[in-house]
Design an enzyme around this catalytic site. Structure first.
Site, PDB file in Angstrom:
ATOM      1  N   VAL A  30       2.143  15.033  -0.086  1.00  6.93           N
ATOM      2  CA  VAL A  30       1.848  13.784  -0.792  1.00  6.93           C
ATOM      3  C   VAL A  30       2.646  13.769  -2.095  1.00  6.93           C
ATOM      4  CG1 VAL A  30       0.069  12.396  -1.913  1.00  6.93           C
ATOM      5  CG2 VAL A  30      -0.486  13.675   0.166  1.00  6.93           C
ATOM      6  N   VAL A 115       1.474  -7.841   5.191  1.00  5.13           N
ATOM      7  CA  VAL A 115       1.029  -9.239   5.238  1.00  5.13           C
ATOM      8  C   VAL A 115      -0.401  -9.287   5.777  1.00  5.13           C
ATOM      9  CG1 VAL A 115       1.537 -11.580   6.036  1.00  5.13           C
ATOM     10  CG2 VAL A 115       3.406  -9.941   5.789  1.00  5.13           C
ATOM     11  N   GLY A 117      -3.128  -7.726   4.514  1.00  3.28           N
ATOM     12  CA  GLY A 117      -3.969  -6.543   4.255  1.00  3.28           C
ATOM     13  C   GLY A 117      -4.396  -5.875   5.554  1.00  3.28           C
ATOM     14  N   ILE A 119      -5.426  -7.421   8.323  1.00  2.00           N
ATOM     15  CA  ILE A 119      -5.285  -8.263   9.517  1.00  2.00           C
ATOM     16  C   ILE A 119      -4.067  -7.809  10.321  1.00  2.00           C
ATOM     17  CG2 ILE A 119      -4.940 -10.627  10.355  1.00  2.00           C
ATOM     18  CD1 ILE A 119      -6.065 -11.621   7.659  1.00  2.00           C
ATOM     19  N   GLY A 170      -9.194  -3.896  -7.306  1.00  2.00           N
ATOM     20  CA  GLY A 170      -8.019  -3.289  -6.658  1.00  2.00           C
ATOM     21  C   GLY A 170      -7.250  -4.254  -5.779  1.00  2.00           C
ATOM     22  N   GLU A 173      -1.689  -7.020  -7.672  1.00  2.10           N
ATOM     23  CA  GLU A 173      -0.505  -6.174  -7.809  1.00  2.10           C
ATOM     24  C   GLU A 173      -0.513  -5.542  -9.207  1.00  2.10           C
ATOM     25  OE1 GLU A 173       1.851  -5.876  -5.121  1.00  2.10           O
ATOM     26  OE2 GLU A 173       0.072  -6.786  -4.269  1.00  2.10           O
ATOM     27  N   LYS A 188       5.467 -12.581   1.655  1.00  4.08           N
ATOM     28  CA  LYS A 188       4.747 -12.484   2.928  1.00  4.08           C
ATOM     29  C   LYS A 188       5.160 -13.576   3.917  1.00  4.08           C
ATOM     30  CE  LYS A 188       0.760 -10.163   0.862  1.00  4.08           C
ATOM     31  NZ  LYS A 188      -0.528 -10.350   0.159  1.00  4.08           N
ATOM     32  N   GLY A 285      -7.145  -4.730  -0.656  1.00  2.00           N
ATOM     33  CA  GLY A 285      -8.161  -3.695  -0.877  1.00  2.00           C
ATOM     34  C   GLY A 285      -7.816  -2.415  -0.148  1.00  2.00           C
TER      35      GLY A 285
END
Ligand code: HSE
Length: 369
Positions: A30, A115, A117, A119, A170, A173, A188, A285
């Site tokens: 990471v 685009v 989140g 979905i 959160g 941007e 998007k 989120g």
């Protein structure tokens, strides 16, 4: 699959947690500039440790911003690593470079979380475009703006307070101007149009107006006329080419878009045979977005790459006409006065956005007829 994760903020931490519960998926390193300790991954401060690790086959970027994300993406793709990102600014801005590069290198590039989140919007477009012509895409694509507009409309909250809340949850941007000035939605819709239509949009031809100037008096004006304001995107195939734009839009109170609450998105495509298909879910989120990144990782492991072939360069024309609500200096033909604001006679999207360039303090919203 061995993963190098870039970034350990809102989305990165979520990816790390969800990936840990998956089979055949291991985040081994990471990249994080802060001091962290993780039970089963090595924190590193230098990207080269991920780039030069032959065991890592896939890089996930959840840092946001253009630099050094761009340099990292190019280096990773050139090194033959798959690349999964939630960074819409990156993929939209460098579309012309990254999509062909991934193809050339024979590696997988995916960005479903970029685009909508959580979905599965781009991944559904990928499926839908195989069997039919898609004629239109667009809708509510920014959770922060929807959160602000929803709180102003339903609870009478002030703009600044609603934005602060969206930031603390959160959703926004790092620079929230990107959200409220419509740039995030602009990224998007350009990405969505490129995938849906198999084109490469000339970004400068896509005009954008945001919600930054909206005031309580505007919201009251809309309510008095049975309307709700939403930041909307539209990309439409027309007889002469394509119309693509981002702007506040006034929708009747009974419309599905009007009812979208909080940080949710509602994105729609119109297909030649399927007709209207709408997708609703949390547009921002940690866990919704991270979930979609992990979905991409599963797709990459199954051999799926970018959603559509790289297509020809196209300029958006924006000849569609509509009436606009304008507060601030409109000097063209006017249909009605709503308090201090006016409703214009129908004008083309191109003309209104050109006018607004010279009147940046004006607030405009299209009227869906
Ligand atoms: N700032 C973005 C939004 C995050 O509010 O929709 C998800 O792309």
């Amino acid at each position: 699959m061995k993963i190098g994760l870039l970034g350990f903020g809102v989305v990165g931490r979520g990816v790390y947690e969800i990936a840990a519960s998956q089979k055949n998926m291991q985040v081994t390193k990471v990249l994080c500039l802060e001091n962290i300790s993780l039970p089963d991954a090595e924190p590193v401060k230098d990207f080269a440790e991920i780039l030069n690790d032959p065991e890592i086959d896939t890089v996930v970027e959840a840092m946001g911003g253009l630099h050094p994300s761009h340099e990292f993406a190019v280096a990773a793709l050139k090194a033959g690593k798959n690349y999964v990102t939630s960074n819409k600014a990156l993929v939209c801005t460098y579309y012309e470079e990254l999509v062909p590069l991934a193809e050339e290198m024979g590696v997988k590039l995916r960005c479903t979380a970029a685009v909508g989140g959580g979905i599965g919007w781009l991944s559904e477009l990928e499926r839908s475009r195989r069997a039919q012509t898609i004629n239109q895409v667009g809708g509510i694509m920014n959770g922060t703006c929807n959160y602000i507009l929803d709180h102003m409309t339903r609870f009478g909250m002030g703009y600044d307070q609603a934005l602060k809340q969206a930031q603390s949850l959160g959703y926004a941007e790092a620079n929230p101007a990107t959200d409220v000035e419509g740039i995030d939605t602009w990224h998007k819709v350009i990405l969505s149009a490129n995938v849906a239509f198999g084109i490469t949009l000339d970004k400068e031809s896509v005009p954008v107006a945001g919600i930054a100037g909206i005031q309580a008096q505007d919201v009251a004006n809309f309510a008095a006329h049975g309307l709700v304001c939403k930041l909307m995107s539209a990309a439409k195939r027309t007889e002469t080419g394509f119309d693509v734009y981002v702007q506040p839009q006034l929708v009747p109170q009974g419309d599905p878009e009007a009812a979208v609450p909080l940080n949710y998105n509602l994105i729609t495509f119109l297909g030649q045979t399927s007709d209207r298909m709408s997708f609703y879910g949390q547009g921002a989120g940690r866990y919704p977005t991270a979930y979609n990144v992990v979905e991409d990782l599963i797709d990459v492991a199954a051999g799926k790459g970018f959603y559509a072939p790289y297509g020809p360069k196209v300029t958006a024309l924006n000849s569609e006409t509509m009436a606009y609500y304008v507060r601030g200096g409109w000097d063209g033909e006017t249909r009605e006065h709503w308090g201090d604001a006016v409703v214009t006679m129908p004008v083309s999207v191109a003309r209104m956005h050109a006018w607004r360039k010279d009147h940046p303090d004006a607030f405009i919203a299209g009227l869906s007829e």
